[in-house]
Write a protein that holds these residues in place. Structure first.
Motif, PDB file in Angstrom:
ATOM      1  N   GLY A   1       0.819  -1.204   0.000  1.00  0.00           N
ATOM      2  CA  GLY A   1       0.000   0.000   0.000  1.00  0.00           C
ATOM      3  C   GLY A   1       0.852   1.253   0.000  1.00  0.00           C
ATOM      4  N   VAL A   2       0.186   2.373   0.191  1.00  0.00           N
ATOM      5  CA  VAL A   2       0.857   3.663   0.096  1.00  0.00           C
ATOM      6  C   VAL A   2       1.941   3.816   1.155  1.00  0.00           C
ATOM      7  CG1 VAL A   2      -0.863   4.808   1.572  1.00  0.00           C
ATOM      8  CG2 VAL A   2       0.466   6.150  -0.072  1.00  0.00           C
ATOM      9  N   HIS A   3       1.744   3.218   2.333  1.00  0.00           N
ATOM     10  CA  HIS A   3       2.737   3.352   3.403  1.00  0.00           C
ATOM     11  C   HIS A   3       4.084   2.768   2.979  1.00  0.00           C
ATOM     12  CE1 HIS A   3       0.095   4.756   6.680  1.00  0.00           C
ATOM     13  NE2 HIS A   3      -0.835   4.046   6.071  1.00  0.00           N
ATOM     14  N   ARG A   4       4.055   1.558   2.456  1.00  0.00           N
ATOM     15  CA  ARG A   4       5.309   0.911   2.074  1.00  0.00           C
ATOM     16  C   ARG A   4       5.926   1.545   0.832  1.00  0.00           C
ATOM     17  NH1 ARG A   4       4.667  -5.458   2.129  1.00  0.00           N
ATOM     18  NH2 ARG A   4       2.473  -5.017   1.740  1.00  0.00           N
ATOM     19  N   TRP A   5       5.074   2.029  -0.099  1.00  0.00           N
ATOM     20  CA  TRP A   5       5.630   2.697  -1.270  1.00  0.00           C
ATOM     21  C   TRP A   5       6.311   4.002  -0.889  1.00  0.00           C
ATOM     22  CZ3 TRP A   5       7.021   0.031  -4.967  1.00  0.00           C
ATOM     23  CH2 TRP A   5       6.238  -0.961  -5.580  1.00  0.00           C
ATOM     24  N   LEU A   6       5.762   4.721   0.080  1.00  0.00           N
ATOM     25  CA  LEU A   6       6.413   5.946   0.553  1.00  0.00           C
ATOM     26  C   LEU A   6       7.748   5.621   1.231  1.00  0.00           C
ATOM     27  CD1 LEU A   6       3.382   7.974   1.971  1.00  0.00           C
ATOM     28  CD2 LEU A   6       4.749   8.494  -0.071  1.00  0.00           C
ATOM     29  N   ALA A   7       7.780   4.493   1.955  1.00  0.00           N
ATOM     30  CA  ALA A   7       9.026   4.067   2.585  1.00  0.00           C
ATOM     31  C   ALA A   7      10.074   3.717   1.526  1.00  0.00           C
ATOM     32  CB  ALA A   7       8.778   2.879   3.507  1.00  0.00           C
ATOM     33  N   VAL A   8       9.645   3.061   0.440  1.00  0.00           N
ATOM     34  CA  VAL A   8      10.553   2.738  -0.664  1.00  0.00           C
ATOM     35  C   VAL A   8      11.110   4.021  -1.279  1.00  0.00           C
ATOM     36  CG1 VAL A   8      10.647   1.819  -3.017  1.00  0.00           C
ATOM     37  CG2 VAL A   8       9.533   0.495  -1.206  1.00  0.00           C
ATOM     38  N   LEU A   9      10.221   4.987  -1.505  1.00  0.00           N
ATOM     39  CA  LEU A   9      10.645   6.269  -2.080  1.00  0.00           C
ATOM     40  C   LEU A   9      11.661   6.961  -1.168  1.00  0.00           C
ATOM     41  CD1 LEU A   9      10.360   8.415  -4.278  1.00  0.00           C
ATOM     42  CD2 LEU A   9       8.421   9.360  -2.992  1.00  0.00           C
ATOM     43  N   ALA A  10      11.392   6.933   0.132  1.00  0.00           N
ATOM     44  CA  ALA A  10      12.319   7.548   1.091  1.00  0.00           C
ATOM     45  C   ALA A  10      13.683   6.859   1.047  1.00  0.00           C
ATOM     46  CB  ALA A  10      11.736   7.476   2.500  1.00  0.00           C
ATOM     47  N   GLY A  11      13.673   5.540   0.886  1.00  0.00           N
ATOM     48  CA  GLY A  11      14.933   4.810   0.806  1.00  0.00           C
ATOM     49  C   GLY A  11      15.763   5.231  -0.387  1.00  0.00           C
ATOM     50  N   PHE A  12      15.117   5.436  -1.524  1.00  0.00           N
ATOM     51  CA  PHE A  12      15.834   5.879  -2.715  1.00  0.00           C
ATOM     52  C   PHE A  12      16.367   7.307  -2.550  1.00  0.00           C
ATOM     53  CE2 PHE A  12      13.358   2.505  -5.047  1.00  0.00           C
ATOM     54  CZ  PHE A  12      14.463   1.723  -5.301  1.00  0.00           C
ATOM     55  N   VAL A  13      15.638   8.122  -1.813  1.00  0.00           N
ATOM     56  CA  VAL A  13      16.140   9.467  -1.508  1.00  0.00           C
ATOM     57  C   VAL A  13      17.432   9.366  -0.702  1.00  0.00           C
ATOM     58  CG1 VAL A  13      15.678  11.576  -0.191  1.00  0.00           C
ATOM     59  CG2 VAL A  13      13.888  10.598  -1.630  1.00  0.00           C
ATOM     60  N   GLY A  14      17.457   8.420   0.259  1.00  0.00           N
ATOM     61  CA  GLY A  14      18.664   8.207   1.047  1.00  0.00           C
ATOM     62  C   GLY A  14      19.847   7.795   0.187  1.00  0.00           C
ATOM     63  N   VAL A  15      19.590   6.893  -0.775  1.00  0.00           N
ATOM     64  CA  VAL A  15      20.664   6.468  -1.683  1.00  0.00           C
ATOM     65  C   VAL A  15      21.137   7.648  -2.524  1.00  0.00           C
ATOM     66  CG1 VAL A  15      21.235   4.992  -3.649  1.00  0.00           C
ATOM     67  CG2 VAL A  15      19.848   4.091  -1.782  1.00  0.00           C
ATOM     68  N   ALA A  16      20.189   8.448  -3.015  1.00  0.00           N
ATOM     69  CA  ALA A  16      20.546   9.601  -3.849  1.00  0.00           C
ATOM     70  C   ALA A  16      21.421  10.587  -3.078  1.00  0.00           C
ATOM     71  CB  ALA A  16      19.281  10.295  -4.348  1.00  0.00           C
ATOM     72  N   ILE A  17      21.140  10.756  -1.792  1.00  0.00           N
ATOM     73  CA  ILE A  17      21.955  11.663  -0.965  1.00  0.00           C
ATOM     74  C   ILE A  17      23.389  11.160  -0.878  1.00  0.00           C
ATOM     75  CG2 ILE A  17      22.303  12.491   1.401  1.00  0.00           C
ATOM     76  CD1 ILE A  17      19.261  12.654   1.663  1.00  0.00           C
ATOM     77  N   ILE A  18      23.549   9.849  -0.748  1.00  0.00           N
ATOM     78  CA  ILE A  18      24.891   9.276  -0.622  1.00  0.00           C
ATOM     79  C   ILE A  18      25.683   9.404  -1.919  1.00  0.00           C
ATOM     80  CG2 ILE A  18      26.187   7.129  -0.255  1.00  0.00           C
ATOM     81  CD1 ILE A  18      23.938   6.240   1.603  1.00  0.00           C
ATOM     82  N   ILE A  19      25.031   9.169  -3.046  1.00  0.00           N
ATOM     83  CA  ILE A  19      25.760   9.143  -4.317  1.00  0.00           C
ATOM     84  C   ILE A  19      25.670  10.452  -5.076  1.00  0.00           C
ATOM     85  CG2 ILE A  19      25.387   6.671  -4.525  1.00  0.00           C
ATOM     86  CD1 ILE A  19      23.269   7.189  -6.602  1.00  0.00           C
ATOM     87  N   ASN A  20      25.024  11.482  -4.505  1.00  0.00           N
ATOM     88  CA  ASN A  20      24.938  12.791  -5.140  1.00  0.00           C
ATOM     89  C   ASN A  20      26.338  13.277  -5.502  1.00  0.00           C
ATOM     90  OD1 ASN A  20      24.879  15.770  -5.363  1.00  0.00           O
ATOM     91  ND2 ASN A  20      22.722  15.514  -4.844  1.00  0.00           N
TER      92      ASN A  20
END
Length: 310
Positions: free
Chosen positions: A132-151
């Motif tokens: 559902g939307v809760h887990r998809w938002l968590a997935v999106l947040a995880g990718f944001v975390g990866v993007a911060i690391i590899i920016n």
């Protein structure tokens, strides 16, 4: 890197014991990865690393089987599933070890935290699950975390695009392994799966050692032995922790590997992660823990009402 095995609802739980075992697993994983990087610096080929990792974990796996369910538990009608798990597992190990060699220890460890995030996506593609939307938002947040690391603006010494790409690919493959383990766990004991993974991977590695094996000094062989024992112990502690506590309880201990990896990276290579790594790690860890918590809620609601939460 969590197993698909979970405690039964009626099974006795010992939370403090489970947390201690999972913490020991985190320490063992960090030591294992540090040894992988260290022996690479000493001229050990990646094929050799894989060989000694599996060779030294096999006796430990056999010992656990003997003191646990017994040798009779190794009988299986699902050898094909174990072969598939071994092929995918060796690919994942190759990629994860490669990431540890190419990246600073803390950064490689942090990107490895994305496994639950990719597992959620793969469960949709292969298991037809509907997060559902809760887990998809968590997935999106995880990718944001990866993007911060590899920016690119946050890249610092030792972080390369090749290393990041291999680390992310390794996390995807490892998440696929978690789905395989979920399927295998329906018919096979965790100790059986661990044993066959070590046993089935050795024949092709022995052949590869004919071409890549080298003679090393005593110190290097000692590090290879420590690596193999630490890797086997990590699997043992991780599996045992799930015998005494559910995934949602013990999962947070996995993220202590960043602390141990940072400490080992500083002691051995004088390397400390940059601010972006810490920020990204917090976001990735938080999203992964939230995904695990939502999975627990979904299972609980399904059990009580027959309707899964999102």
């Amino acid at each position: 890197m969590s197993s698909g095995h979970q405690t039964d609802a009626t099974q006795e739980t010992r939370p403090l014991y489970a947390l201690t075992l999972r913490l020991l697993a985190a320490v063992a994983i960090s030591v294992n990865f540090a040894c992988v990087k260290w022996v690479s610096d000493r001229g050990v080929h990646l094929v050799e690393t894989l060989f000694y990792r599996q060779l030294l974990s096999l006796p430990l796996a056999l010992f656990v089987v003997m003191i646990g369910p017994g040798l009779a538990s190794l009988r299986t009608r699902h050898l094909g599933m174990h072969v598939s798990r071994t092929l995918v597992g060796m690919t994942g190990m190759l990629l994860n070890f490669g990431a540890v060699i190419l990246l600073p220890l803390a950064e490689a460890t942090t990107i490895g935290f994305t496994v639950p995030i990719f597992a959620t996506i793969l469960s949709v593609l292969f298991l037809r699950e509907r997060p559902g939307v809760h887990r998809w938002l968590a997935v999106l947040a995880g990718f944001v975390g990866v993007a911060i690391i590899i920016n690119p603006g946050g890249v610092h010494g030792g972080v390369t695009s090749l290393g990041v790409g291999i680390a992310i690919t390794g996390a995807v493959v490892t998440s696929f392994i978690s789905l395989l383990l979920r399927q295998i766990g329906r018919t096979e004991a965790p100790t059986t799966t661990v044993f066959y993974f070590a046993a089935l991977s050795l024949p092709p590695l022995i052949v590869a050692m004919v071409f890549f094996g080298r003679v090393h000094d005593a110190g290097t062989f000692a590090l290879l032995a420590l690596m193999g024992l630490a890797g086997g112990a990590a699997q043992l502690f991780m599996t045992s922790s799930l015998r005494w506590g559910p995934v949602s309880l013990v999962l947070p201990m996995d993220y202590s590997t960043l602390l141990w990896s940072t400490l080992l990276g500083w002691l051995l290579w004088s390397a400390l992660p940059g601010p972006t790594t810490w920020i990204g790690a917090v976001i990735i860890a938080g999203s992964s823990i939230y995904i695990a918590w939502r999975e627990r809620v979904r299972r609980r609601d399904t059990f009580k009402t027959g309707v899964a939460a999102d």
